[in-house]
Write a protein that holds these residues in place. Structure first.
Motif, PDB file in Angstrom:
ATOM      1  N   ASN A 137      70.290  10.346 123.407  1.00 41.28           N
ATOM      2  CA  ASN A 137      70.942  11.477 123.395  1.00 41.28           C
ATOM      3  C   ASN A 137      71.782  11.740 122.255  1.00 41.28           C
ATOM      4  O   ASN A 137      72.866  12.594 121.832  1.00 41.28           O
ATOM      5  CB  ASN A 137      71.886  11.636 124.535  1.00 41.28           C
ATOM      6  N   LYS A 138      71.819  10.669 121.400  1.00 41.14           N
ATOM      7  CA  LYS A 138      72.517  10.803 120.105  1.00 41.14           C
ATOM      8  C   LYS A 138      71.657  11.526 119.070  1.00 41.14           C
ATOM      9  O   LYS A 138      70.591  11.138 119.187  1.00 41.14           O
ATOM     10  CB  LYS A 138      72.962   9.399 119.251  1.00 41.14           C
ATOM     11  N   ASN A 139      72.107  12.244 118.168  1.00 38.90           N
ATOM     12  CA  ASN A 139      71.135  12.999 117.027  1.00 38.90           C
ATOM     13  C   ASN A 139      70.579  11.860 116.158  1.00 38.90           C
ATOM     14  O   ASN A 139      71.137  10.932 115.827  1.00 38.90           O
ATOM     15  CB  ASN A 139      72.021  14.086 116.190  1.00 38.90           C
ATOM     16  N   SER A 192      62.212  12.001 119.459  1.00 41.20           N
ATOM     17  CA  SER A 192      63.450  13.032 119.945  1.00 41.20           C
ATOM     18  C   SER A 192      62.882  14.123 120.272  1.00 41.20           C
ATOM     19  O   SER A 192      61.626  14.177 120.203  1.00 41.20           O
ATOM     20  CB  SER A 192      64.122  12.911 118.512  1.00 41.20           C
ATOM     21  N   LYS A 196      65.896  19.302 119.610  1.00 35.41           N
ATOM     22  CA  LYS A 196      66.999  19.328 118.903  1.00 35.41           C
ATOM     23  C   LYS A 196      67.418  18.121 117.875  1.00 35.41           C
ATOM     24  O   LYS A 196      68.421  17.866 117.651  1.00 35.41           O
ATOM     25  CB  LYS A 196      67.992  19.738 119.787  1.00 35.41           C
ATOM     26  N   THR A 197      66.181  17.401 117.762  1.00 33.77           N
ATOM     27  CA  THR A 197      66.382  16.023 117.048  1.00 33.77           C
ATOM     28  C   THR A 197      67.240  15.266 117.879  1.00 33.77           C
ATOM     29  O   THR A 197      67.937  14.265 117.263  1.00 33.77           O
ATOM     30  CB  THR A 197      66.598  16.301 115.659  1.00 33.77           C
ATOM     31  N   ASN A 198      67.406  15.162 119.290  1.00 38.53           N
ATOM     32  CA  ASN A 198      68.383  14.147 119.838  1.00 38.53           C
ATOM     33  C   ASN A 198      67.532  13.026 120.134  1.00 38.53           C
ATOM     34  O   ASN A 198      66.436  13.318 120.910  1.00 38.53           O
ATOM     35  CB  ASN A 198      69.016  14.735 121.146  1.00 38.53           C
TER      36      ASN A 198
END
Ligand code: ADP
Length: 522
Positions: free
Chosen positions: A173-175, A147, A150-152
């Motif tokens: 791109n999802k968290n 990731s 931003k932890t995406n």
């Protein structure tokens, strides 16, 4: 050799690159210090010399052709060349710049060269590593989740797809929280903070898969930084340890259950004996009072008789409960023993029926007994079989109303005797038909229940029947009828076993009073 201007000379000698000049395709003109060092020579050993002083035949041909072309075309050209100096292979990147005289002809070539061997090696190593890493990444037996700051999620491997159920395209791109159970969100924030502070992180998290199922994973998280310490990505590696956790939990539960069951057994053993002592005292006092009453006048006797009967019945209720509790405890710890003999089951059941006749009549139940057989000898413990039948009859009375029918039937079914007790009482809902055979389970659990009982009877009945090698089944439609069927095998016991399981007779009437004490509650 042609002259070059002093300014050019200064530049030429202080360049950070190797520099040399060709006045013709195969002979060096001026050569700078860097070039001389690279060739392990002195400047004068190269200047004005043929390129053959440093190159082999094959290399000479290549350089010659290359230079010739530039002398002809007059165009700048770059090339990477492999040359061997002192038995070491070097890769150099050469930029050849043609110099044009006033007539527009190329009069010399200026070559600027750099040894890029180390760089190339580094690059190759990097690509090799990348290739190796990407194949490990894809096929590793652990889930890799990459990731950004931003932890995406920016990448994940096949195992992550397998564990969490999401395809790679669906998570990009999802968290990261997409795969974290809500209660573990704050934990993940702590992990990320720790990792950003340079600590390695290991933690166990509750995760969530695409289908909503929960799983436990062991996570190792680390940062990937570039050479300037800039954070590039966060890499988290997970192993699904749900099974391990579940097994641990199961073992813990089993241990707790065992401890609880030992406590319960101990408690019942203690309480049962504690209850029995005062009960015995009640019964002996009762006997004494009975005796005294016989010598008192009749008016007082009636009143006394009412109270005495209440004491007596409640005493029996308590005694029944205690006996059942003791037996249940014995069954739990495998110390309950049958005292079997070869007995006529028809006669046994008939005598139970006779002994209950008075009770049934006073309760206004429409009781019938049907039996096609005259006699049938089977191996059984009469005391406990009587208890089974009495318990079923007393339940039938308890859960019916005045005028309801109770039918007791005995028949032979193959190698078994079937004793069925059918009543037209309240019946039992489908969902309760199994649980009523469990210990302490009653359908009507609330405190205001109209009928007395402890929820022990049927579980004891089931155990006793099964210890006889038999089975008990229930057939019921709620609101219409209940029918309990007891099947006992038609077996006989041999002499040896008979002696081992001796039978101590007890008055059946006492037992009836005992079993029916819940109904006679005054
Ligand atoms: P209890 O001592 O409470 O009667 P049992 O184990 O004998 O305990 O019975 C368990 C439960 O099964 C009862 O509380 C009742 O709900 C149900 N039950 C037993 N026999 C009958 C019956 N003949 N008709 C309807 N319900 C019954």
């Amino acid at each position: 050799m042609q002259e070059i201007s002093p300014d050019f000379d200064f530049l030429f000698n202080n360049l950070n690159k190797m520099a040399y000049i060709f006045f013709d395709p195969t002979h060096f003109g001026p050569v700078n210090k860097k070039m001389a060092v690279f060739c392990s020579s002195e400047i004068h050993e190269l200047e004005g010399q043929s390129i053959s002083v440093i190159l082999d035949q094959k290399e000479i041909e290549t350089v010659k052709k290359f230079n010739q072309k530039i002398f002809e075309d007059g165009l700048c050209k770059s090339a990477k060349m492999e040359i061997e100096i002192n038995n070491e292979l070097h890769i150099i990147e050469v930029e050849t710049i043609p110099h044009h005289n006033q007539m527009g002809q190329v009069d010399y070539l200026l070559c600027l060269a750099e040894d890029i061997t180390a760089e190339i090696e580094k690059e190759e190593r990097f690509y090799r590593n990348k290739k190796r890493y990407s194949s490990i990444f894809k096929k590793a037996p652990l889930a890799f989740v990459v990731s950004d700051r931003k932890t995406n999620i920016i990448d994940w491997n096949d195992k992550a797809e397998e564990i969490f159920g999401w395809q790679k395209e669906e998570v990009i791109n999802k968290n990261f929280n997409l795969i974290v159970a809500e209660e573990s969100y704050s934990e993940i924030t702590d992990v990320v903070e720790n990792v950003f502070e340079g600590e390695k992180s290991y933690n166990i998290n509750k995760n969530i898969a695409k289908d909503g199922s929960e799983l436990y994973c062991e996570w190792n998280t680390a940062l990937i930084k570039d050479k300037n310490d800039k954070i590039l990505e966060i890499i988290s590696i997970a192993q699904d340890i749900s099974e391990k956790i579940k097994t641990k939990q199961r073992i813990k539960n089993q241990k707790e259950e065992l401890k609880y069951s030992e406590l319960r057994t101990q408690f019942f053993a203690n309480i049962s004996h504690e209850l029995k002592t005062p009960l015995n005292l009640i019964f002996s006092s009762l006997q004494l009072l009975d005796y005294k009453l016989q010598n008192t006048d009749s008016k007082q006797t009636n009143q006394f008789a009412k109270y005495l009967s209440s004491i007596r019945n409640n005493g029996f209720r308590l005694l029944r409960l205690v006996n059942n509790l003791i037996d249940l405890t014995k069954i739990d710890v495998n110390t309950f023993q049958l005292h079997r003999g070869n007995f006529d089951i028809i006669e046994l059941v008939k005598s139970v029926v006779e002994s209950t006749a008075d009770y049934l009549e006073t309760k206004n139940r429409n009781f019938r007994f049907e039996c096609e057989l005259d006699s049938q000898i089977i191996a059984c413990d009469p005391f406990n079989i009587e208890r089974v039948i009495l318990n079923l009859i007393s339940n039938a009375v308890k859960f019916t109303a005045e005028g309801d029918e109770i039918l007791l039937r005995i028949e032979k079914e193959g190698a078994r005797v079937k004793i069925s007790l059918r009543d037209t009482g309240i019946g039992i809902k489908k969902e309760n038909q199994d649980i009523i055979f469990e210990q302490f389970r009653q359908v009507d659990q609330n405190f205001n229940k109209k009928r007395e009982g402890s929820g022990i009877g049927l579980s004891l009945v089931k155990s006793i029947v099964e210890m006889h090698g038999g089975t008990i089944t229930l057939d019921s439609i709620y609101g219409i009828y209940s029918c309990f069927n007891v099947y006992l095998p038609v077996d006989k016991i041999d002499e040896k076993t008979l002696a081992a399981e001796s039978y101590a007779a007890d008055s059946l009437l006492n037992k009836v009073e005992l079993e029916f004490s819940d109904i006679n509650y005054i």
